[in-house]
Design an enzyme around this catalytic site. Structure first.
Site, mmCIF file in Angstrom:
data_model
loop_
_atom_site.group_PDB
_atom_site.id
_atom_site.type_symbol
_atom_site.label_atom_id
_atom_site.label_comp_id
_atom_site.label_asym_id
_atom_site.label_seq_id
_atom_site.Cartn_x
_atom_site.Cartn_y
_atom_site.Cartn_z
ATOM 1 N N ARG A 46 0.821 -1.210 0.000
ATOM 2 C CA ARG A 46 0.000 0.000 0.000
ATOM 3 C C ARG A 46 0.854 1.258 0.000
ATOM 4 O O ARG A 46 0.505 2.254 -0.639
ATOM 5 C CB ARG A 46 -0.955 -0.033 1.197
ATOM 6 C CG ARG A 46 -2.084 -1.050 1.032
ATOM 7 C CD ARG A 46 -2.742 -1.380 2.375
ATOM 8 N NE ARG A 46 -3.925 -2.228 2.218
ATOM 9 C CZ ARG A 46 -3.880 -3.554 2.051
ATOM 10 N NH1 ARG A 46 -2.701 -4.176 2.003
ATOM 11 N NH2 ARG A 46 -5.002 -4.249 1.944
ATOM 12 N N SER A 72 -12.948 -9.734 2.935
ATOM 13 C CA SER A 72 -11.713 -9.686 2.131
ATOM 14 C C SER A 72 -11.177 -8.269 2.096
ATOM 15 O O SER A 72 -11.786 -7.382 1.486
ATOM 16 C CB SER A 72 -11.976 -10.179 0.704
ATOM 17 O OG SER A 72 -10.833 -9.951 -0.106
ATOM 18 N N GLN A 99 -8.590 -7.449 0.493
ATOM 19 C CA GLN A 99 -8.143 -7.201 -0.878
ATOM 20 C C GLN A 99 -9.280 -6.641 -1.727
ATOM 21 O O GLN A 99 -9.091 -5.689 -2.486
ATOM 22 C CB GLN A 99 -7.608 -8.497 -1.489
ATOM 23 C CG GLN A 99 -6.334 -9.006 -0.838
ATOM 24 C CD GLN A 99 -5.889 -10.340 -1.412
ATOM 25 O OE1 GLN A 99 -6.534 -10.893 -2.311
ATOM 26 N NE2 GLN A 99 -4.795 -10.874 -0.896
ATOM 27 N N ASP A 150 -4.252 -15.541 7.289
ATOM 28 C CA ASP A 150 -2.969 -16.055 6.784
ATOM 29 C C ASP A 150 -2.237 -16.919 7.805
ATOM 30 O O ASP A 150 -1.248 -17.577 7.453
ATOM 31 C CB ASP A 150 -2.065 -14.894 6.373
ATOM 32 C CG ASP A 150 -2.513 -14.244 5.075
ATOM 33 O OD1 ASP A 150 -3.104 -14.950 4.226
ATOM 34 O OD2 ASP A 150 -2.287 -13.033 4.903
#
Length: 449
Positions: A33, A174, A176, A327
């Site tokens: 980012r 999410s 993303q 993750d």
């Protein structure tokens, strides 16, 4: 090491106590980012502590391809001269995002509202991953896409010539997808709104605010998380200090917990509440983790972790915690194998569409090492064998997945027999110093070719 190079078989053997300081790399999510927002600001952004793994370096190359100047000035030190919102130019070549799902999805969002075409590809693992979850909401802006079946890479994004602002409710948690929509909204008029039923990691919102965007967050009457972004701001360049990655820190932390006599320090780890689900879970399992010197760096809360070997017990992990530790389930399943009792992980179906089907990959590898597993589409259950209870002795398939590779190597550091992985090369995508860091603490990890 390269995720696209010759495979690097690796093995880990039962290690003595881990001791010392584990200075893990900068946060991968924030590194991506910082490069993208720096490229979309007007002027010079300076970044320190950038993760220099392959995933992030691919994002740096993409920003250069879109017209920004991105220059390395020292170890982890980068200078980005941005072109401003609306200033990207059509890339001359295909943008290769390597192994990075975060990189490709965020960059897709960043270019979605520009009147030009961008073609994306990646390595064998990334080309298998679903992109429709991003291209579908981007289509609401007026963007079109052409790719392989299932919206897979290689894929060409045809940016919206006259983008419109959108309101989008994410169907699955999410960060993303949320971030891709917000990035597209930067170059669209009016207000773009994203609504999440479950809050995901908030690095995009924090960093946009830091770069000067007009962005607000609120809780709706239904308890949802609503983000509103006003489009076409002038982003102001920043000095960005990237905190250390909690997902990378998970590996030395979990190794220390399961290797008898270990006592390590992991400094400067991000403690963002949208990322720290693993650490909450480990403490509930009985982990001896002290959070020392809590402070703020680069707009993110951080702490130094002191971690000692611990007697752990199996627990049921609340499904609503999944978004804050998605993750980390592979390495948590390794810890669960060394706990007393059963650990139940529900709400984890998102693991099936990561770099690999991580539920299947961990289940098959753990079974091969003597651990009893149960699974369904959305659940992974590990029946722990207690300290020193894992037999090991298997070669585990990584499926080009860096977290699977590292997780099984950690498993082997405490198992009765060595544990091998078929390919450790993908580790370089997120944690290029993993091997040296772990051996520096006292772990027995070797390359087998």
């Amino acid at each position: 090491m390269s995720s696209q190079a010759t495979p690097i078989p690796m093995s880990a053997r039962k290690s003595g106590p881990l001791k010392g300081t584990a200075a893990v790399p900068g946060d991968k999510s924030i590194s991506h980012r910082a490069l993208i927002f720096g490229a979309m600001a007007v002027g010079e952004t300076r970044i320190s502590g950038l993760l220099e793994g392959e995933d992030v370096l691919d994002t740096a190359k993409a920003m250069q391809a879109l017209g920004a100047s991105v220059v390395r000035s020292g170890a982890g030190e980068w200078v980005v001269n941005g072109v401003g919102v609306g200033g990207f130019t059509e890339p001359e070549n295909v943008i290769d995002c390597g192994n990075s799902g975060t990189g490709v999805r965020l960059i897709m969002g960043a270019v979605a509202t520009y009147d030009f075409c961008t073609t994306f590809t990646g390595d064998g693992s990334l080309r298998k991953r679903p992109m429709a979850r991003v291209t579908d909401p981007l289509a609401l802006f007026g963007t079109r896409s052409v790719g392989r079946s299932g919206g897979r890479l290689p894929l060409t994004l045809i940016g919206a010539a006259e983008p419109v602002p959108v309101e989008y409710e994410t169907p699955v948690p999410s960060a993303q997808v949320k971030s891709a929509v917000l990035l597209a909204g930067l170059n669209a008029p009016g207000q773009t709104v994203v609504i999440e039923k479950e809050m995901t990691r908030d690095h995009t919102e924090r960093m946009l605010k830091g770069f000067g965007a007009e962005i607000t967050t609120e809780t709706t009457p239904e308890g949802y998380h609503k983000i509103t972004l006003t489009g076409r701001p002038e982003l102001t360049p920043q000095e960005v200090a990237v905190p250390r990655d909690p997902s990378s820190a998970a590996f030395p932390v979990c190794a220390a917990l399961i290797i008898e006599g270990s006592d390590i320090i992991v400094p400067g780890v991000s403690q963002n509440s949208t990322r720290n689900g693993l650490y909450t879970t480990l403490v509930e399992m009985g982990a001896q983790i002290e959070f020392q010197n809590e402070r703020e760096e680069g707009g993110e809360p951080v702490a130094d972790l002191r971690v000692r070997a611990s007697k752990l017990k199996g627990i049921e992990v609340p499904p609503e915690r999944a978004a804050s530790m998605i993750d980390e389930y592979p390495i948590l399943s390794v810890v669960a194998a060394y706990a007393e009792g059963t650990t139940v992980m529900r709400g984890v179906k998102e693991l099936r569409v990561k770099e690999s089907d991580r539920i299947d990959a961990m289940a098959r590898g753990l079974e091969a090492c003597g651990v009893q597993i149960e699974e369904d589409e959305d659940t992974l259950i590990v029946h722990g064998l207690g300290p020193n209870g894992v037999k090991g002795g298997a070669t585990c398939v990584t499926h080009l997945d860096h977290r699977i590779a590292m997780s099984f190597l950690i498993l082997g550091m405490a198992s009765q027999e060595p544990v091998a992985v078929d390919d450790g090369a993908p580790i370089a995508t997120s944690f290029p110093i993993f091997e040296n860091l772990m051996t520096g603490l006292g772990a027995d990890v070797t390359r087998d070719n």
